[in-house]
Design a protein around this motif. Structure first.
Motif, PDB file in Angstrom:
ATOM      1  N   SER A  64      34.882   3.967 -26.995  1.00  0.00           N
ATOM      2  CA  SER A  64      36.278   3.750 -26.572  1.00  0.00           C
ATOM      3  C   SER A  64      36.823   3.628 -25.384  1.00  0.00           C
ATOM      4  O   SER A  64      37.798   2.774 -25.080  1.00  0.00           O
ATOM      5  CB  SER A  64      36.869   5.303 -26.949  1.00  0.00           C
ATOM      6  N   LEU A  65      36.081   3.647 -24.272  1.00  0.00           N
ATOM      7  CA  LEU A  65      36.221   3.252 -23.032  1.00  0.00           C
ATOM      8  C   LEU A  65      36.251   1.810 -23.004  1.00  0.00           C
ATOM      9  O   LEU A  65      37.013   1.248 -22.063  1.00  0.00           O
ATOM     10  CB  LEU A  65      35.202   4.096 -22.051  1.00  0.00           C
ATOM     11  N   ILE A  66      35.168   1.204 -23.667  1.00  0.00           N
ATOM     12  CA  ILE A  66      35.263   0.000 -23.551  1.00  0.00           C
ATOM     13  C   ILE A  66      36.282  -0.750 -24.254  1.00  0.00           C
ATOM     14  O   ILE A  66      36.697  -1.760 -23.665  1.00  0.00           O
ATOM     15  CB  ILE A  66      33.817  -0.662 -24.369  1.00  0.00           C
ATOM     16  N   VAL A  67      36.598  -0.501 -25.310  1.00  0.00           N
ATOM     17  CA  VAL A  67      38.017  -0.860 -25.898  1.00  0.00           C
ATOM     18  C   VAL A  67      39.255  -0.673 -25.022  1.00  0.00           C
ATOM     19  O   VAL A  67      39.902  -1.549 -25.082  1.00  0.00           O
ATOM     20  CB  VAL A  67      38.360  -0.335 -27.436  1.00  0.00           C
ATOM     21  N   LEU A  68      39.311   0.591 -24.487  1.00  0.00           N
ATOM     22  CA  LEU A  68      40.453   0.704 -23.727  1.00  0.00           C
ATOM     23  C   LEU A  68      40.759  -0.117 -22.466  1.00  0.00           C
ATOM     24  O   LEU A  68      41.783  -0.712 -22.085  1.00  0.00           O
ATOM     25  CB  LEU A  68      40.653   2.229 -23.443  1.00  0.00           C
ATOM     26  N   PHE A  69      39.530  -0.458 -21.947  1.00  0.00           N
ATOM     27  CA  PHE A  69      39.489  -1.220 -20.722  1.00  0.00           C
ATOM     28  C   PHE A  69      39.584  -2.856 -21.130  1.00  0.00           C
ATOM     29  O   PHE A  69      40.375  -3.651 -20.502  1.00  0.00           O
ATOM     30  CB  PHE A  69      38.322  -1.077 -19.801  1.00  0.00           C
ATOM     31  N   ALA A  70      38.971  -3.109 -22.237  1.00  0.00           N
ATOM     32  CA  ALA A  70      39.128  -4.576 -22.740  1.00  0.00           C
ATOM     33  C   ALA A  70      40.285  -5.058 -23.318  1.00  0.00           C
ATOM     34  O   ALA A  70      41.157  -6.059 -22.957  1.00  0.00           O
ATOM     35  CB  ALA A  70      38.010  -4.801 -23.772  1.00  0.00           C
TER      36      ALA A  70
END
Length: 120
Positions: free
Chosen positions: A56-62
């Motif tokens: 979820s953090l990767i998706v939020l930042f990407a």
């Protein structure tokens, strides 16, 4: 005096780990038992919670960067649901409901710990 400082540091570190465990793994474990997931062991629940957080953090930042909109949050929700479906052995349609249930449990744990005065 240094021994006392180390003891307090270790004690507070254990408290942080216990609170993080209560926020993440316990709701996933409860949800896995209620939804009758194929993998219900503590280890799989901890792995699912950890991988869901990282994904979820990767998706939020990407997708969102500094601007997090509704589509970014929905994308993170889908990725978390996908991780839960793969790690816990749930059908993806059930994992969408499972994710909402786990988030509701996490909010309940947060409110309970706040009512006990453990969060500040």
């Amino acid at each position: 005096m240094k021994n006392m400082d180390l003891f307090l540091h270790a004690h507070s570190s254990l408290m942080v780990v216990a609170i993080l465990f209560a926020f993440t793994v316990i709701p996933v474990k409860i949800g896995a038992m209620i939804f009758d997931a194929f993998h219900q062991q503590w280890r799989q629940c901890a792995i699912a919670a950890f991988l869901a957080m990282i994904a979820s953090l990767i998706v939020l930042f990407a997708l969102g960067g500094s601007k997090v909109g509704i589509l970014t949050l929905f994308g993170a929700y889908l990725v978390v649901s996908y991780v839960y479906s793969k790690v816990l052995g749930l059908d993806f349609s059930w994992s969408l409901i499972f994710t909402v249930f786990v988030h509701a449990l996490q909010i309940g744990v947060f409110q309970g710990l706040a009512a006990l005065g453990l969060l500040g």
